[in-house]
Design an enzyme around this catalytic site. Structure first.
Site, PDB file in Angstrom:
ATOM      1  N   CYS A  56       0.888  -1.335  -0.071  1.00 21.18           N
ATOM      2  CA  CYS A  56       0.066  -0.128  -0.073  1.00 21.18           C
ATOM      3  C   CYS A  56       0.989   1.246   0.067  1.00 21.18           C
ATOM      4  O   CYS A  56       1.942   1.390   0.795  1.00 21.18           O
ATOM      5  CB  CYS A  56      -0.922   0.006   1.389  1.00 21.18           C
ATOM      6  SG  CYS A  56      -1.909   1.587   1.427  1.00 21.18           S
ATOM      7  N   CYS A  59       0.685   5.048   3.382  1.00 26.13           N
ATOM      8  CA  CYS A  59       1.596   5.136   4.367  1.00 26.13           C
ATOM      9  C   CYS A  59       3.091   5.385   4.035  1.00 26.13           C
ATOM     10  O   CYS A  59       3.578   4.437   2.803  1.00 26.13           O
ATOM     11  CB  CYS A  59       1.730   4.408   5.703  1.00 26.13           C
ATOM     12  SG  CYS A  59       0.377   4.616   6.538  1.00 26.13           S
ATOM     13  N   CYS A 133      -6.372  -1.811   7.878  1.00 29.90           N
ATOM     14  CA  CYS A 133      -5.322  -0.357   7.749  1.00 29.90           C
ATOM     15  C   CYS A 133      -5.318  -0.067   9.341  1.00 29.90           C
ATOM     16  O   CYS A 133      -6.340   0.015  10.082  1.00 29.90           O
ATOM     17  CB  CYS A 133      -6.208   0.649   7.096  1.00 29.90           C
ATOM     18  SG  CYS A 133      -5.372   2.086   7.007  1.00 29.90           S
ATOM     19  N   GLU A 280     -13.254  34.021   6.149  1.00 29.86           N
ATOM     20  CA  GLU A 280     -13.027  32.601   5.559  1.00 29.86           C
ATOM     21  C   GLU A 280     -13.501  33.024   4.083  1.00 29.86           C
ATOM     22  O   GLU A 280     -14.333  33.870   3.583  1.00 29.86           O
ATOM     23  CB  GLU A 280     -13.849  31.592   5.953  1.00 29.86           C
ATOM     24  CG  GLU A 280     -14.308  30.339   5.114  1.00 29.86           C
ATOM     25  CD  GLU A 280     -13.146  29.541   4.602  1.00 29.86           C
ATOM     26  OE1 GLU A 280     -12.385  29.070   5.350  1.00 29.86           O
ATOM     27  OE2 GLU A 280     -12.943  29.278   3.433  1.00 29.86           O
ATOM     28  N   CYS A 354       0.172  24.117   7.929  1.00 28.30           N
ATOM     29  CA  CYS A 354       0.283  22.582   7.620  1.00 28.30           C
ATOM     30  C   CYS A 354       1.488  22.619   6.673  1.00 28.30           C
ATOM     31  O   CYS A 354       1.501  21.704   5.868  1.00 28.30           O
ATOM     32  CB  CYS A 354      -0.978  21.968   7.018  1.00 28.30           C
ATOM     33  SG  CYS A 354      -1.472  23.098   5.519  1.00 28.30           S
TER      34      CYS A 354
END
Ligand code: SAM
Length: 397
Positions: A56, A59, A133, A280, A354
């Site tokens: 997968c 990750c 998962c 916003e 982020c």
């Protein structure tokens, strides 16, 4: 060959510049046609907790210990800041537990035998099913049968569908991107599907086609129904860590402005103690926040404003109305808005980001304007990925 360092996306970088995925610094590795052989493993190497990790691509860092990943993420923040000439203290890394992701994007495809839903394999079109998962919350894993049934209804013969699932108080909120045409018959089938699987809402491309229960999110005790496609923090654990950090920085401020407010992740919890003006770019999010505020008792006043903060940032005179600023921009950062904050008289800024690189750029502007940067907390809600989130206080000396 020996791995020297990790790139910011987590690839091992050998002495000669070769990039070798899933390796760690100081490891001796051999790259053959059959793959990568680890000749001498790092002390930080662990056996991946998930049985799907090998195939997968969801990750990237399961071969490294939690302590290693936490230190590595902290070091990417330190490096980004130091590239701007900023020395900062990293207060620590708060990592979301395994099986806690409440939002994920999965792909679905029709096959000869039926359907396949999962994540893409690394750098590949192949889909890998992930029933065990270790990233996704159990309630999200529990939607896999529904996602397979949806893929059967919604995927064309050739193309994949992309399904973003967010858990809500009222059940899964699903958003599907597909090429298939939405017919009257299909609408009936989709309503039946949602009923059968307990789905709160289905958004088809940009149309909410079925809403069995408006899917509410709980932001500090206020319930909000975010519009289709609205931003949501990836884990409840990470959201709480960010809300607590922001609330501690804002302290006893009476009047707060929340910039890039989304559907009210920070606005509504802060409104328990202070009046808050939320700004916003997406009108539907502001409307949702406003409705959430009106339906919660005991909050201070909340006002909302739809505004493009890249092109029309709040100006110093507007900012000076407030005792504290909360700012949580998208990955591009908030260059224009931060330049105005630098010119304002506001003394307290809680910044969430982020993207360590744009965070460091914007931090430079504030520091040059006389702000001091407090300890930076890394909030890792993107466990086993290379993504890093930070929260920090800027205060005027
Ligand atoms: C990282 S999210 C944070 C949202 C919110 N603070 C939360 O925690 O849920 C960034 C938000 O900025 C908004 N945004 C992006 N570009 C914008 C712009 N140019 N002007 C105003 N808002 C913008 C997005 O719609 C999104 O809601």
């Amino acid at each position: 060959m020996k791995i020297q360092s990790l790139t910011h996306t987590g690839l091992g970088r050998a002495e000669d510049g070769t990039m070798v995925p899933r390796t760690l610094p100081l490891e001796e590795v051999e790259v053959t046609d059959d793959g990568v052989r680890i000749v001498s493993p790092s002390a930080d190497r662990v056996s991946p907790p998930c049985r799907h990790y090998k195939s997968c691509g969801g990750c990237a860092m399961q071969h490294a210990s939690d302590a290693f990943v936490a230190a590595w993420k902290a070091s990417t923040v330190e490096r980004a800041l130091s590239a701007q000439g900023i020395e900062a203290t990293i207060a620590g890394t708060i990592t979301s537990p395994i099986k806690s992701r409440r939002r994920a994007k999965l792909a679905g495809r029709r096959t000869k035998k039926g359907t396949l839903v999962g994540f893409h394999a690394r750098a590949s079109d192949t889909l890998v099913e992930v029933p065990d998962c270790q990233l996704l919350a159990p309630e999200l894993i529990a939607t896999l049968p529904a996602l397979n049934a949806l893929t059967a209804l919604a995927a064309s013969r050739k193309a994949e569908v992309a399904m973003t699932v967010s858990l809500s108080v009222d059940g899964p909120d699903i958003h599907i991107q597909t090429e298939k045409e939405l017919t009257t018959d299909l609408r009936v089938d989709l309503a039946q599907w949602a009923n059968e699987y307990g789905i709160a809402r289905l958004v088809w491309v940009d149309e909410p086609v079925v809403t069995i229960h408006p899917p509410r999110q709980d932001f500090g005790g206020s319930l909000v129904v975010p519009p289709p496609g609205a931003f949501l923090q990836a884990t409840k654990h990470g959201e709480k860590a960010l809300q607590d950090a922001v609330s501690a920085i804002v302290g006893d401020a009476d009047k707060v402005v929340d910039l890039f407010a989304g559907s009210g992740t920070f606005t509504l919890p802060l409104a328990r103690k202070a009046s808050v003006h939320a700004v916003e770019g997406v009108r539907e999010m502001m409307d949702a926040l406003d409705r959430g505020w009106r339906s919660t008792g005991g909050l201070h006043r909340v006002s909302v404003e739809t505004r493009d903060l890249f092109r029309r940032p709040l100006l110093p005179d507007e900012l000076n109305e407030f005792d504290a600023i909360v700012i949580d921009p998208p990955r591009a950062g908030a260059e224009a808005q931060v330049a105005e904050i630098a010119e304002s008289k506001v003394a307290t800024v809680a910044m969430v980001s982020c993207n360590p690189v744009t965070f460091a750029r914007d931090a430079r502007t504030l520091i040059d304007a006389g702000f001091a940067l407090g300890p930076v907390t890394v909030v890792d809600q993107f466990r086993w990925s290379h993504h890093t989130e930070v929260v920090a206080a800027f205060t005027r000396k």
